[in-house]
Design a protein around this motif. Structure first.
Motif, PDB file in Angstrom:
ATOM      1  N   MET A 104       1.213  -7.116   5.661  1.00 17.30           N
ATOM      2  CA  MET A 104      -0.249  -7.311   5.762  1.00 17.30           C
ATOM      3  C   MET A 104      -0.515  -8.296   7.000  1.00 17.30           C
ATOM      4  O   MET A 104      -1.116  -8.017   7.636  1.00 17.30           O
ATOM      5  CB  MET A 104      -0.588  -8.056   4.617  1.00 17.30           C
ATOM      6  CG  MET A 104      -1.939  -8.023   4.132  1.00 17.30           C
ATOM      7  SD  MET A 104      -2.657  -6.227   4.065  1.00 17.30           S
ATOM      8  CE  MET A 104      -4.397  -6.680   4.423  1.00 17.30           C
ATOM      9  N   PRO A 105       0.438  -9.429   7.153  1.00 17.88           N
ATOM     10  CA  PRO A 105       0.020 -10.251   8.149  1.00 17.88           C
ATOM     11  C   PRO A 105       0.140  -9.905   9.453  1.00 17.88           C
ATOM     12  O   PRO A 105      -0.766  -9.821  10.375  1.00 17.88           O
ATOM     13  CB  PRO A 105       1.259 -11.585   8.123  1.00 17.88           C
ATOM     14  CG  PRO A 105       1.955 -11.234   6.816  1.00 17.88           C
ATOM     15  CD  PRO A 105       1.663  -9.736   6.252  1.00 17.88           C
ATOM     16  N   ILE A 106       1.168  -8.930   9.818  1.00 16.72           N
ATOM     17  CA  ILE A 106       1.177  -7.869  11.108  1.00 16.72           C
ATOM     18  C   ILE A 106       0.214  -7.232  11.275  1.00 16.72           C
ATOM     19  O   ILE A 106      -0.624  -7.119  12.193  1.00 16.72           O
ATOM     20  CB  ILE A 106       2.536  -7.293  11.219  1.00 16.72           C
ATOM     21  CG1 ILE A 106       3.668  -8.293  11.101  1.00 16.72           C
ATOM     22  CG2 ILE A 106       2.688  -6.576  12.535  1.00 16.72           C
ATOM     23  CD1 ILE A 106       4.963  -7.546  10.886  1.00 16.72           C
ATOM     24  N   ILE A 107      -0.315  -6.331  10.352  1.00 23.63           N
ATOM     25  CA  ILE A 107      -1.280  -5.490  10.492  1.00 23.63           C
ATOM     26  C   ILE A 107      -2.755  -5.948  10.580  1.00 23.63           C
ATOM     27  O   ILE A 107      -3.400  -5.715  11.606  1.00 23.63           O
ATOM     28  CB  ILE A 107      -1.207  -4.353   9.456  1.00 23.63           C
ATOM     29  CG1 ILE A 107       0.193  -3.703   9.436  1.00 23.63           C
ATOM     30  CG2 ILE A 107      -2.344  -3.129   9.614  1.00 23.63           C
ATOM     31  CD1 ILE A 107       0.403  -3.008   8.142  1.00 23.63           C
ATOM     32  N   LEU A 108      -2.773  -6.974   9.692  1.00 22.05           N
ATOM     33  CA  LEU A 108      -4.114  -7.768   9.813  1.00 22.05           C
ATOM     34  C   LEU A 108      -4.295  -8.517  11.142  1.00 22.05           C
ATOM     35  O   LEU A 108      -5.220  -8.256  11.801  1.00 22.05           O
ATOM     36  CB  LEU A 108      -4.037  -8.608   8.758  1.00 22.05           C
ATOM     37  CG  LEU A 108      -5.336  -9.461   8.290  1.00 22.05           C
ATOM     38  CD1 LEU A 108      -6.257  -8.605   7.429  1.00 22.05           C
ATOM     39  CD2 LEU A 108      -5.146 -10.804   7.483  1.00 22.05           C
ATOM     40  N   GLY A 109      -3.194  -9.090  11.792  1.00 25.56           N
ATOM     41  CA  GLY A 109      -3.193  -9.780  12.977  1.00 25.56           C
ATOM     42  C   GLY A 109      -3.318  -8.866  14.073  1.00 25.56           C
ATOM     43  O   GLY A 109      -4.033  -9.198  15.213  1.00 25.56           O
ATOM     44  N   MET A 110      -2.947  -7.499  14.019  1.00 26.66           N
ATOM     45  CA  MET A 110      -3.213  -6.643  15.040  1.00 26.66           C
ATOM     46  C   MET A 110      -4.644  -6.350  15.110  1.00 26.66           C
ATOM     47  O   MET A 110      -5.327  -5.663  15.883  1.00 26.66           O
ATOM     48  CB  MET A 110      -2.423  -5.509  14.733  1.00 26.66           C
ATOM     49  CG  MET A 110      -0.874  -5.421  15.244  1.00 26.66           C
ATOM     50  SD  MET A 110      -0.075  -3.943  15.415  1.00 26.66           S
ATOM     51  CE  MET A 110       1.087  -3.978  14.061  1.00 26.66           C
ATOM     52  N   GLY A 111      -5.540  -6.553  14.105  1.00 28.74           N
ATOM     53  CA  GLY A 111      -7.127  -6.433  14.115  1.00 28.74           C
ATOM     54  C   GLY A 111      -7.366  -5.471  13.160  1.00 28.74           C
ATOM     55  O   GLY A 111      -8.531  -5.435  13.177  1.00 28.74           O
ATOM     56  N   LEU A 112      -6.333  -4.822  12.386  1.00 34.07           N
ATOM     57  CA  LEU A 112      -7.183  -3.755  11.590  1.00 34.07           C
ATOM     58  C   LEU A 112      -7.849  -4.576  10.432  1.00 34.07           C
ATOM     59  O   LEU A 112      -7.340  -5.506   9.811  1.00 34.07           O
ATOM     60  CB  LEU A 112      -6.010  -3.039  10.873  1.00 34.07           C
ATOM     61  CG  LEU A 112      -6.396  -1.904  10.387  1.00 34.07           C
ATOM     62  CD1 LEU A 112      -6.551  -0.569  11.106  1.00 34.07           C
ATOM     63  CD2 LEU A 112      -5.278  -1.337   9.237  1.00 34.07           C
ATOM     64  N   ASP A 113      -8.954  -3.836  10.000  1.00 38.90           N
ATOM     65  CA  ASP A 113      -9.703  -4.498   8.850  1.00 38.90           C
ATOM     66  C   ASP A 113     -10.237  -3.509   7.756  1.00 38.90           C
ATOM     67  O   ASP A 113     -10.832  -4.002   6.849  1.00 38.90           O
ATOM     68  CB  ASP A 113     -10.898  -5.420   9.211  1.00 38.90           C
ATOM     69  CG  ASP A 113     -11.968  -4.419   9.880  1.00 38.90           C
ATOM     70  OD1 ASP A 113     -11.725  -3.443  10.083  1.00 38.90           O
ATOM     71  OD2 ASP A 113     -12.949  -5.139  10.568  1.00 38.90           O
ATOM     72  N   GLU A 114      -9.687  -2.349   7.875  1.00 41.36           N
ATOM     73  CA  GLU A 114      -9.982  -1.465   6.813  1.00 41.36           C
ATOM     74  C   GLU A 114      -8.438  -0.928   6.109  1.00 41.36           C
ATOM     75  O   GLU A 114      -7.834  -0.257   6.996  1.00 41.36           O
ATOM     76  CB  GLU A 114     -10.735  -0.223   7.181  1.00 41.36           C
ATOM     77  CG  GLU A 114     -12.275  -0.520   7.376  1.00 41.36           C
ATOM     78  CD  GLU A 114     -13.073   0.768   7.488  1.00 41.36           C
ATOM     79  OE1 GLU A 114     -12.781   1.471   7.038  1.00 41.36           O
ATOM     80  OE2 GLU A 114     -14.441   0.645   7.949  1.00 41.36           O
ATOM     81  N   PHE A 115      -8.516  -1.157   5.107  1.00 38.43           N
ATOM     82  CA  PHE A 115      -7.067  -0.590   4.474  1.00 38.43           C
ATOM     83  C   PHE A 115      -7.381   0.261   3.199  1.00 38.43           C
ATOM     84  O   PHE A 115      -8.411  -0.215   2.528  1.00 38.43           O
ATOM     85  CB  PHE A 115      -6.185  -1.944   3.821  1.00 38.43           C
ATOM     86  CG  PHE A 115      -5.908  -2.874   5.137  1.00 38.43           C
ATOM     87  CD1 PHE A 115      -6.839  -3.668   5.513  1.00 38.43           C
ATOM     88  CD2 PHE A 115      -4.513  -2.677   5.508  1.00 38.43           C
ATOM     89  CE1 PHE A 115      -6.314  -4.496   6.556  1.00 38.43           C
ATOM     90  CE2 PHE A 115      -4.172  -3.647   6.495  1.00 38.43           C
ATOM     91  CZ  PHE A 115      -5.053  -4.488   6.927  1.00 38.43           C
ATOM     92  N   LYS A 152     -12.808 -11.470   6.954  1.00 35.03           N
ATOM     93  CA  LYS A 152     -13.076 -10.562   5.913  1.00 35.03           C
ATOM     94  C   LYS A 152     -12.405  -9.121   6.149  1.00 35.03           C
ATOM     95  O   LYS A 152     -12.408  -8.732   7.283  1.00 35.03           O
ATOM     96  CB  LYS A 152     -14.497 -10.267   5.525  1.00 35.03           C
ATOM     97  CG  LYS A 152     -14.906  -9.857   4.112  1.00 35.03           C
ATOM     98  CD  LYS A 152     -16.308  -9.755   3.923  1.00 35.03           C
ATOM     99  CE  LYS A 152     -16.704  -8.899   2.847  1.00 35.03           C
ATOM    100  NZ  LYS A 152     -15.720  -8.410   1.436  1.00 35.03           N
ATOM    101  N   ILE A 153     -11.679  -8.540   5.174  1.00 38.19           N
ATOM    102  CA  ILE A 153     -11.176  -7.163   5.355  1.00 38.19           C
ATOM    103  C   ILE A 153     -11.676  -6.306   3.986  1.00 38.19           C
ATOM    104  O   ILE A 153     -12.312  -6.853   3.178  1.00 38.19           O
ATOM    105  CB  ILE A 153      -9.719  -7.091   5.456  1.00 38.19           C
ATOM    106  CG1 ILE A 153      -9.134  -7.529   3.708  1.00 38.19           C
ATOM    107  CG2 ILE A 153      -9.040  -8.101   6.487  1.00 38.19           C
ATOM    108  CD1 ILE A 153      -7.857  -7.048   3.534  1.00 38.19           C
ATOM    109  N   PHE A 154     -11.832  -4.955   4.376  1.00 36.01           N
ATOM    110  CA  PHE A 154     -12.055  -3.889   3.422  1.00 36.01           C
ATOM    111  C   PHE A 154     -10.644  -3.125   2.753  1.00 36.01           C
ATOM    112  O   PHE A 154     -10.171  -2.516   3.593  1.00 36.01           O
ATOM    113  CB  PHE A 154     -13.254  -3.102   4.022  1.00 36.01           C
ATOM    114  CG  PHE A 154     -14.368  -3.877   4.644  1.00 36.01           C
ATOM    115  CD1 PHE A 154     -15.412  -4.345   3.919  1.00 36.01           C
ATOM    116  CD2 PHE A 154     -14.252  -4.309   5.915  1.00 36.01           C
ATOM    117  CE1 PHE A 154     -16.565  -5.086   4.510  1.00 36.01           C
ATOM    118  CE2 PHE A 154     -15.209  -5.044   6.382  1.00 36.01           C
ATOM    119  CZ  PHE A 154     -16.189  -5.400   5.761  1.00 36.01           C
ATOM    120  N   ILE A 155     -10.799  -3.344   1.579  1.00 37.01           N
ATOM    121  CA  ILE A 155      -9.734  -2.528   0.911  1.00 37.01           C
ATOM    122  C   ILE A 155     -10.522  -1.316   0.076  1.00 37.01           C
ATOM    123  O   ILE A 155     -11.332  -1.611  -0.784  1.00 37.01           O
ATOM    124  CB  ILE A 155      -8.976  -3.386  -0.402  1.00 37.01           C
ATOM    125  CG1 ILE A 155      -8.422  -4.622   0.539  1.00 37.01           C
ATOM    126  CG2 ILE A 155      -7.870  -2.480  -0.832  1.00 37.01           C
ATOM    127  CD1 ILE A 155      -7.803  -5.650  -0.514  1.00 37.01           C
TER     128      ILE A 155
END
Lengths: 586, 87
Positions: A522-533, A276-279
Motif C-alpha cells: 500500500m505505501p508504495i502504490i499510494l505514494g506513486m499517486g494512485l488513489d483508486e483501488f 483520501k483514497i477510494f476502495i
C-alpha cells in the motif's frame, strides 16, 4: 512462534493463496477422469507405482468375477471376452511403458492415459472395421483401471457439509461456482499458484487456501481432520493435540481480528494527513454485492462477466447478459460499477462447445479476451448492447480487457459506436456519456500508454496478468510460481509510468489486480499517486486499516526511494523497515 | 532362431478370441516370439499387439521364435493355425 511438532504431524508445503487458519474435516472432491499431468517427486514414485499395481490387481479381480459369472451362465465360449480383457490387463507392453513413465516422474493416471492413447491411435490406422473395433476392448480396460485408480473416494461439491475443507487436484471455475453460498472452512489443491482461479475465489469468499501442494489429493482421506495455514502456505495432516491446540488459539485470534476489522467499514479511507483514497471491490456474482457494500466499498471497480459463460453450451443472448447484469447494477446503484467485457480464452469456449477453435498450444498468448471479441464480433456485440442498455439503470462504466495497443482500442470502440448507432435507430435508451476504459495488463500497452490514455476515459491496472506477461511467468505453474514477483523493479516502474501518463492526460487510473489488495504494498502504490483501488471483498477492511495508519507524505518518500532500488529484495526490506519504524503490523 | 510363414485360414482371422488363445498358448514358452505382417512387427505374447496386426483371413504372417524352446513354440503355433483355433 515456534511450535514443537509431534512426529505425527505431516506438514505439506504449498503456496499461500488466501490468508487465515482453517481447521476441519476433509471433503475430497471427486475428480472426473481428469488426466492432468502431475510431476511426481522422486520419493513418491514408488508410491505411484504401487497405486498402479493396486489398481491392476483390483481390476484383475473384477475381470475374474466377470469371467466366472459368464462361464457359469453361458459357458466357456462366451467367457473369452473376459479372457481378452485379462490378457490386455497383463499385456507386457502396457505394463512396461506405464512403469517407465511413472519412474520418469509423472502420475499414474497420466502415464496410463499416454500409453493407452498411443495404443488406441495405432488401431485408428486399421482399415478393416472388424479389427478396428477391438480398440473398444482396450478402451474398456483403460476405463476400468482408471476407475479403480480414482476409486469412489471423492464426492461432488454439491454434497459438501458445512465447515469442511475442500481438497482437490484443481478447482475449476465451475466447481467454485457451486461452492458459492456454502460455508466452507478452507481449500487446498495440488496445482495452482498465488493468483490462480482457486486463490482468487478463496480470497473473494475470505476462505483460507493453500495451493500448489502437488499431491495432497492423493495423500488425504475423506473425513480426517486437517489444518490449513493460509498465511504460511502449509497444510498439516493428522495433527497432534499440541499442534491442534496451537492452531485453535490462532483461529480464535483470527476471529477476534475479523471483529476488529468490522469497525473500519464505516470509517473513511484516508491517510493520517487526510489524503483520501477510494476502495472499490472486484466481484464475479450478484451474491457478493451486498457483502462488499457492507464492508465499506464505494463501488465495484471490476465486475467480471465470465461466469455467465460457465456450465452452458450456447452463446449467451443479449437478453441473458442484460438480465444477469441488471440485477447487479441495480443493487450497486447509486454506486459506480465497472463492467469488464468478455475475458476468456478460446479454449474455454471450445470446451463449452460454443466455438470450434483449433487447439492452442499456448492459450495465454492465444486467441482470448478482446482478441476473440474482435474476431467474433457477434459475441462482443450482444454483450455491448446489454451493457449500453444497463447504462441508464445505474452508474455503469465499460472496460475492455487485454488491450495490447491502440489499434485494439480503436477497433473495439468502432464496434461500440456501431452498436450505439443501432440502439439509437431502435430508440433504445442508453447513457451517451458512458465512460469507456481499458485494462492495462499487457507490457506493450504500458510502452504505448501515452497514446492509449488520449483515447480512453480511464485505465485500470490489471496487475496479475501484467506481472505474468512482463516477467514471462505462468502464474499457475508451480515450478515457476516463485518468479511471480509484484515487487520486481520492472513492475513498479511500469505502474509508475501508467499512473503518471494517465494523470498527464487528465484521466482516472485504478488498480484492480491482487496487488491492490495487499496491505504490504500500500505505501508504495499510494505514494506513486494512485488513489483508486479495486480489491477482493476480504481485503477491503485490511486495506482501509493500513491507509488510516500511514501518512501520504511518508508514502511519497518511500515510493520515490524504492523506485530507485534495483532488486525486489531491497525493496521488500525497505517496506519492512517502513512498517517497523512506525510500529505497524501489516 | 526358428521361422515359419503361416497363412491365416480361419474365417474371422486373428480377432479377439483367436488372438487371446494364441497369446495364452505362447506365453507358456520361454522364447522371444515375434509376428511380422508386411512391415509390422509385434510381440506374439502381447494381445494388444496381436489384435493390432489386424490379420484377416488370408493374411500372410511370419513367426520368428528365438530361445531354448523355439522349436516347440513353432510347433505349437502350427498346431493352433491347423486347428483353425477350434472354429
Amino acid at each position: 512462534m515456534f511450535v514443537n511438532r509431534d512426529i505425527r504431524d505431516i506438514v505439506l508445503e504449498g503456496i499461500a493463496a488466501s490468508p487465515g487458519i482453517a481447521i476441519g474435516k476433509v471433503f475430497l472432491l471427486k475428480e472426473e477422469f481428469c488426466l492432468i499431468r502431475k510431476e511426481i517427486s522422486k520419493s513418491f514414485r514408488e508410491v505411484e507405482r504401487k497405486r498402479f499395481d493396486d489398481a491392476i490387481e483390483k481390476t484383475r479381480n473384477e475381470f475374474m468375477v466377470m469371467y466366472n459369472k459368464i462361464n457359469d451362465i453361458l459357458g466357456e465360449n462366451y467367457a473369452h471376452i473376459a479372457t481378452v480383457h485379462l490378457l490386455i490387463l497383463d499385456d507386457p507392453a502396457l505394463k512396461k511403458d506405464v512403469y517407465k513413465l511413472i519412474l520418469d516422474g509423472v502420475n499414474t493416471e497420466y502415464a496410463l492415459f499416454k500409453v493407452f492413447d498411443k495404443i488406441i491411435r495405432s488401431f485408428d490406422g486399421i482399415s478393416d472395421s472388424f479389427f478396428k473395433e477391438r480398440k473398444i476392448d482396450i478402451q474398456n480396460v483403460a476405463k476400468k483401471i482408471l476407475a479403480n485408480l480414482f476409486g469412489n473416494k471423492g464426492k461432488s461439491l454439491t454434497e459438501i457439509d458445512e465447515k469442511s475443507i475442500v481438497i482437490a487436484n484443481n478447482l475449476t471455475p465451475a466447481d467454485t461456482v457451486s461452492v458459492r453460498g456454502k460455508k466452507i472452512a478452507g481449500f487446498a489443491t495440488d496445482i495452482g499458484g498465488k493468483t490462480s482461479h482457486t486463490a482468487i475465489i478463496a480470497q473473494g469468499l475470505a476462505i483460507p487456501a493453500v495451493v500448489g501442494l502437488k499431491n495432497i489429493s492423493s495423500l488425504v482421506k475423506a473425513g480426517e481432520t486437517i489444518i490449513i495455514d493460509g498465511d504460511k502456505g502449509e497444510v498439516i495432516l493428522s495433527p497432534s493435540s499440541k499442534v491442534l491446540l496451537y492452531y485453535k488459539n490462532k483461529y480464535d485470534l483470527q476471529l477476534s481480528k475479523i471483529v476488529e476489522l468490522e469497525k473500519f467499514k464505516n470509517l473513511t479511507s484516508e491517510t493520517i494527513d487526510k489524503h483520501k483514497i477510494f476502495i472499490f471491490a472486484n466481484i464475479d456474482h450478484l451474491d457478493e454485492v451486498s457483502l462488499v457494500l457492507n464492508k465499506g466499498a464505494v463501488g465495484i471497480g471490476l465486475y467480471r462477466t465470465e461466469t455467465i459463460y460457465f456450465n452452458r453450451d450456447s452463446i449467451p443472448t443479449e437478453q441473458e447478459h442484460f438480465d444477469t447484469y441488471s440485477k447487479v447494477v441495480q443493487q450497486v446503484s447509486p454506486h459506480v460499477i465497472t463492467i469488464r467485457t468478455f475475458d476468456l480464452g478460446g479454449d474455454k469456449l471450445t470446451k463449452m462447445r460454443l466455438l470450434n477453435l483449433n487447439f492452442e498450444s499456448n492459450p495465454f498468448l492465444g486467441l482470448r479476451s478482446i482478441r476473440l471479441c474482435l474476431k467474433y464480433p457477434e459475441i462482443f456485440i450482444s454483450q455491448l448492447r446489454a451493457i449500453l442498455r444497463l447504462s441508464v439503470l445505474g452508474k455503469v462504466k465499460l472496460m475492455y480487457p487485454m488491450i495490447s495497443g491502440l489499434a485494439e482500442v480503436r477497433a473495439a470502440n468502432a464496434i461500440l459506436s456501431e452498436v450505439k448507432k443501432d440502439l439509437r435507430k431502435e430508440n433504445i435508451k442508453f447513457d451517451e456519456n458512458m465512460e469507456v476504459g481499458v485494462m492495462i495488463e499487457v507490457p506493450s500497452a504500458v510502452a504505448v500508454i501515452d497514446s492509449i490514455v488520449k483515447e480512453v476515459d480511464f485505465v485500470s491496472i490489471g496487475t496479475n496478468d501484467l506481472i505474468q506477461y512482463t516477467l514471462a511467468v505462468d502464474r499457475v505453474n508451480e515450478n515457476v510460481a516463485y518468479l511471480y514477483d509484484p515487487m520486481h523493479p520492472a513492475i513498479l516502474r511500469f505502474i509508475k509510468r501508467i499512473i503518471d501518463e494517465a494523470y498527464k492526460a487528465g484521466i482516472k487510473v485504478a488498480m484492480c489486480g491482487e496487488m491492490a489488495g495487499e496491505p504490504k504494498y500500500m505505501p508504495i502504490i499510494l505514494g506513486m499517486g494512485l488513489d483508486e483501488f479495486s480489491v477482493s471483498p476480504s481485503q477491503i477492511a485490511p486495506i482501509k486499516k493500513i491507509v488510516r495508519s500511514i501518512s501520504f507524505v511518508d508514502c511519497k518518500t518511500i515510493a520515490d526511494k524504492v523506485l530507485k532500488l534495483e532488486d525486489s529484495k531491497s525493496i521488500l526490506k525497505e517496506i519492512d523497515l517502513f512498517y517497523e519504524t512506525r510500529g505497524i503490523n501489516a | 532362431m526358428k521361422e515359419k510363414i503361416i497363412v491365416v485360414l480361419n474365417k474371422t482371422g486373428l480377432h479377439a478370441r483367436p488372438a487371446a488363445t494364441l497369446v495364452q498358448t505362447l506365453s507358456k514358452y520361454q522364447s522371444i516370439i515375434k509376428i511380422l505382417k508386411d512391415d509390422f512387427e509385434v510381440d506374439a505374447k502381447s494381445v494388444i499387439g496381436v489384435m493390432a496386426l489386424a490379420a484377416a483371413y488370408g493374411s500372410k504372417l511370419k513367426f520368428i521364435a528365438y530361445g531354448s524352446d523355439e522349436y516347440e513354440a513353432i510347433v505349437a503355433i502350427e498346431n493352433l493355425f491347423d486347428s483353425k483355433f477350434g472354429e
